[in-house]
Design a protein around this motif. Structure first.
Motif, PDB file in Angstrom:
ATOM      1  N   ALA A  68     -17.497  26.938 -20.421  1.00 47.67           N
ATOM      2  CA  ALA A  68     -17.020  26.887 -21.755  1.00 47.67           C
ATOM      3  C   ALA A  68     -15.450  27.238 -21.725  1.00 47.67           C
ATOM      4  CB  ALA A  68     -17.416  28.358 -22.490  1.00 47.67           C
ATOM      5  N   ARG A  69     -15.099  28.031 -20.673  1.00 47.08           N
ATOM      6  CA  ARG A  69     -13.541  28.100 -20.579  1.00 47.08           C
ATOM      7  C   ARG A  69     -12.850  26.871 -20.184  1.00 47.08           C
ATOM      8  NH1 ARG A  69     -10.939  28.356 -16.048  1.00 47.08           N
ATOM      9  NH2 ARG A  69     -12.714  28.884 -14.718  1.00 47.08           N
ATOM     10  N   LEU A  70     -13.553  25.965 -19.437  1.00 44.70           N
ATOM     11  CA  LEU A  70     -12.711  24.777 -18.984  1.00 44.70           C
ATOM     12  C   LEU A  70     -12.976  23.746 -20.251  1.00 44.70           C
ATOM     13  CD1 LEU A  70     -14.764  24.271 -15.534  1.00 44.70           C
ATOM     14  CD2 LEU A  70     -12.209  24.464 -15.928  1.00 44.70           C
ATOM     15  N   PHE A  71     -13.659  23.687 -21.017  1.00 41.96           N
ATOM     16  CA  PHE A  71     -13.986  22.877 -22.110  1.00 41.96           C
ATOM     17  C   PHE A  71     -13.032  23.419 -23.061  1.00 41.96           C
ATOM     18  CE2 PHE A  71     -18.741  21.867 -20.985  1.00 41.96           C
ATOM     19  CZ  PHE A  71     -18.585  20.556 -21.013  1.00 41.96           C
ATOM     20  N   ALA A  72     -13.037  24.574 -23.412  1.00 50.55           N
ATOM     21  CA  ALA A  72     -11.953  25.083 -24.160  1.00 50.55           C
ATOM     22  C   ALA A  72     -10.563  24.930 -23.956  1.00 50.55           C
ATOM     23  CB  ALA A  72     -12.098  26.838 -24.539  1.00 50.55           C
ATOM     24  N   ARG A  73     -10.313  24.806 -22.569  1.00 50.97           N
ATOM     25  CA  ARG A  73      -8.841  24.567 -21.959  1.00 50.97           C
ATOM     26  C   ARG A  73      -8.756  22.956 -22.253  1.00 50.97           C
ATOM     27  NH1 ARG A  73      -3.623  25.267 -21.457  1.00 50.97           N
ATOM     28  NH2 ARG A  73      -2.751  24.751 -19.456  1.00 50.97           N
ATOM     29  N   ALA A  74      -9.737  21.827 -21.901  1.00 49.05           N
ATOM     30  CA  ALA A  74      -9.432  20.749 -22.189  1.00 49.05           C
ATOM     31  C   ALA A  74      -9.154  20.653 -23.734  1.00 49.05           C
ATOM     32  CB  ALA A  74     -10.860  20.057 -21.781  1.00 49.05           C
ATOM     33  N   TYR A  75      -9.956  20.984 -24.377  1.00 55.89           N
ATOM     34  CA  TYR A  75      -9.613  20.786 -25.986  1.00 55.89           C
ATOM     35  C   TYR A  75      -8.334  21.624 -26.637  1.00 55.89           C
ATOM     36  CZ  TYR A  75     -10.368  20.504 -31.032  1.00 55.89           C
ATOM     37  OH  TYR A  75     -10.200  20.179 -32.387  1.00 55.89           O
ATOM     38  N   GLU A  76      -7.909  22.518 -25.954  1.00 52.53           N
ATOM     39  CA  GLU A  76      -6.667  22.839 -26.214  1.00 52.53           C
ATOM     40  C   GLU A  76      -5.575  22.146 -25.980  1.00 52.53           C
ATOM     41  OE1 GLU A  76      -3.943  26.469 -23.912  1.00 52.53           O
ATOM     42  OE2 GLU A  76      -5.836  27.169 -24.709  1.00 52.53           O
ATOM     43  N   LEU A  77      -5.691  21.578 -25.004  1.00 48.94           N
ATOM     44  CA  LEU A  77      -4.548  20.522 -24.344  1.00 48.94           C
ATOM     45  C   LEU A  77      -4.477  19.176 -24.747  1.00 48.94           C
ATOM     46  CD1 LEU A  77      -5.125  21.238 -20.375  1.00 48.94           C
ATOM     47  CD2 LEU A  77      -3.138  21.765 -21.786  1.00 48.94           C
ATOM     48  N   ASP A  78      -5.951  18.585 -25.490  1.00 43.19           N
ATOM     49  CA  ASP A  78      -5.952  17.389 -25.962  1.00 43.19           C
ATOM     50  C   ASP A  78      -7.077  17.272 -27.044  1.00 43.19           C
ATOM     51  OD1 ASP A  78      -6.451  14.771 -26.748  1.00 43.19           O
ATOM     52  OD2 ASP A  78      -7.069  14.305 -24.721  1.00 43.19           O
ATOM     53  N   ASP A  79      -6.635  17.503 -28.208  1.00 40.75           N
ATOM     54  CA  ASP A  79      -7.689  18.016 -29.186  1.00 40.75           C
ATOM     55  C   ASP A  79      -8.424  16.747 -29.791  1.00 40.75           C
ATOM     56  OD1 ASP A  79      -5.702  16.653 -30.945  1.00 40.75           O
ATOM     57  OD2 ASP A  79      -5.356  18.200 -32.264  1.00 40.75           O
ATOM     58  N   THR A  80      -8.133  15.500 -29.154  1.00 38.63           N
ATOM     59  CA  THR A  80      -8.994  14.232 -29.309  1.00 38.63           C
ATOM     60  C   THR A  80     -10.208  14.310 -28.424  1.00 38.63           C
ATOM     61  OG1 THR A  80      -7.974  12.974 -27.674  1.00 38.63           O
ATOM     62  CG2 THR A  80      -6.848  12.998 -29.537  1.00 38.63           C
ATOM     63  N   GLN A  81     -10.322  15.355 -27.615  1.00 42.90           N
ATOM     64  CA  GLN A  81     -11.521  15.784 -26.617  1.00 42.90           C
ATOM     65  C   GLN A  81     -12.536  16.410 -27.639  1.00 42.90           C
ATOM     66  OE1 GLN A  81     -12.194  14.759 -23.504  1.00 42.90           O
ATOM     67  NE2 GLN A  81     -10.482  13.336 -23.602  1.00 42.90           N
ATOM     68  N   VAL A  82     -12.899  15.845 -28.707  1.00 45.74           N
ATOM     69  CA  VAL A  82     -13.844  16.501 -29.580  1.00 45.74           C
ATOM     70  C   VAL A  82     -15.314  17.097 -28.966  1.00 45.74           C
ATOM     71  CG1 VAL A  82     -15.327  15.958 -31.500  1.00 45.74           C
ATOM     72  CG2 VAL A  82     -13.027  15.210 -31.302  1.00 45.74           C
ATOM     73  N   ARG A  83     -15.798  16.442 -28.001  1.00 45.22           N
ATOM     74  CA  ARG A  83     -17.084  16.707 -27.021  1.00 45.22           C
ATOM     75  C   ARG A  83     -16.631  17.968 -26.574  1.00 45.22           C
ATOM     76  NH1 ARG A  83     -20.562  13.070 -23.981  1.00 45.22           N
ATOM     77  NH2 ARG A  83     -21.695  14.768 -24.405  1.00 45.22           N
ATOM     78  N   ALA A  84     -15.432  18.118 -25.832  1.00 42.30           N
ATOM     79  CA  ALA A  84     -15.021  19.222 -25.239  1.00 42.30           C
ATOM     80  C   ALA A  84     -15.175  20.325 -26.109  1.00 42.30           C
ATOM     81  CB  ALA A  84     -13.778  19.111 -24.630  1.00 42.30           C
ATOM     82  N   GLY A  85     -14.396  20.406 -27.431  1.00 39.79           N
ATOM     83  CA  GLY A  85     -14.406  21.433 -28.196  1.00 39.79           C
ATOM     84  C   GLY A  85     -15.650  21.961 -28.667  1.00 39.79           C
ATOM     85  N   MET A  86     -16.611  20.908 -28.762  1.00 35.38           N
ATOM     86  CA  MET A  86     -17.957  21.173 -29.288  1.00 35.38           C
ATOM     87  C   MET A  86     -18.695  21.911 -28.212  1.00 35.38           C
ATOM     88  SD  MET A  86     -21.356  18.581 -30.019  1.00 35.38           S
ATOM     89  CE  MET A  86     -21.196  18.099 -28.182  1.00 35.38           C
ATOM     90  N   TRP A  87     -18.520  21.600 -26.974  1.00 34.61           N
ATOM     91  CA  TRP A  87     -19.395  22.281 -25.856  1.00 34.61           C
ATOM     92  C   TRP A  87     -18.927  23.655 -25.779  1.00 34.61           C
ATOM     93  CZ3 TRP A  87     -23.234  21.174 -22.949  1.00 34.61           C
ATOM     94  CH2 TRP A  87     -23.916  19.851 -22.941  1.00 34.61           C
ATOM     95  N   ALA A  88     -17.480  23.917 -25.970  1.00 40.22           N
ATOM     96  CA  ALA A  88     -16.713  25.208 -25.786  1.00 40.22           C
ATOM     97  C   ALA A  88     -17.536  25.868 -26.894  1.00 40.22           C
ATOM     98  CB  ALA A  88     -15.490  25.294 -25.946  1.00 40.22           C
ATOM     99  N   ALA A  89     -17.711  25.466 -28.235  1.00 40.81           N
ATOM    100  CA  ALA A  89     -18.356  26.190 -29.214  1.00 40.81           C
ATOM    101  C   ALA A  89     -19.931  26.533 -28.893  1.00 40.81           C
ATOM    102  CB  ALA A  89     -18.248  25.574 -30.567  1.00 40.81           C
ATOM    103  N   MET A  90     -20.418  25.695 -28.183  1.00 42.43           N
ATOM    104  CA  MET A  90     -21.953  25.957 -27.711  1.00 42.43           C
ATOM    105  C   MET A  90     -22.182  26.986 -26.747  1.00 42.43           C
ATOM    106  SD  MET A  90     -23.463  22.079 -27.532  1.00 42.43           S
ATOM    107  CE  MET A  90     -24.921  22.592 -26.496  1.00 42.43           C
ATOM    108  N   GLY A  91     -21.061  27.057 -25.710  1.00 41.06           N
ATOM    109  CA  GLY A  91     -20.908  28.039 -24.974  1.00 41.06           C
ATOM    110  C   GLY A  91     -20.803  29.543 -25.609  1.00 41.06           C
TER     111      GLY A  91
END
Length: 195
Positions: A125-148
């Motif tokens: 979840a932390r890695l997904f959130a960091r990826a989304y924070e760095l690049d908000d076009t990584q929508v799936r990463a943001g979704m996975w962070a929320a799922m975490g």
């Protein structure tokens, strides 16, 4: 004395391995093998075997010791071969070279989910959130962070994260419908309007 002999044998063995090639390939000095692979890449890349592609990436990693990209692609290949532990190490090697390299953040997080039988643990979840924070076009990463966050029992944080992802989607993005349904399940169902 035995330790010195064992160390010498190890050095000779590793040196021989580096000169003769890689597992899964015919015996051939590595420089000749790399030349052969380079020619294949130049003339007929579609004929590369998996072992040759991996050897080429390993050579690229040696040639570019500070670049995360070769290590990331090694991780992708290893993950595709169902070798998640090895893939995780390759992604970690990429992140040691550039801790903000988004593809490796996402790759490592996904491997952790795979190893966790689909559960998005705190590290993933932390890695997904960091990826989304760095690049908000990584929508799936943001979704996975929320799922975490949701799987960890923090529904409020999950809903907040999902709303933030939802808010950045364009009005005509087809994912808005799916995200709206997820917000209904995760949170209070208040999907913000697109900006």
């Amino acid at each position: 004395m035995q330790m010195i002999v064992m160390a010498a044998c190890l050095v000779i063995g590793v040196g021989g391995y580096l000169m003769l090639g890689r597992p899964g390939m015919d015996d051939m000095p590595m420089d000749k093998r790399q030349h052969e692979i380079s020619e294949k890449i130049r003339t007929a890349p579609e004929t590369l075997t998996t072992a040759e592609a991996l050897a080429s990436l390993e050579q690229a990693a040696i040639n570019q010791p500070n670049a995360p990209e070769p290590r990331y692609y090694i991780g992708e290949m290893l993950r595709g071969q169902n070798r998640p532990d090895d893939a995780a190490r390759a992604y970690q090697a990429a992140l040691r070279r550039d801790e903000t390299y988004v593809p490796a953040l996402v790759g490592l997080a996904q491997v952790l989910v795979d190893l966790g039988d689909g559960q998005v643990g705190p590290d993933a979840a932390r890695l997904f959130a960091r990826a989304y924070e760095l690049d908000d076009t990584q929508v799936r990463a943001g979704m996975w962070a929320a799922m975490g966050a949701a799987q960890a029992g923090d529904q409020e944080k999950a809903a907040q994260m999902m709303r933030a992802v939802f808010a950045k989607l364009p009005a005509d993005d087809p994912r808005r419908e799916r995200f709206g349904a997820m917000l209904d399940v995760i949170g209070d169902g208040e999907a913000p309007a697109a900006e």
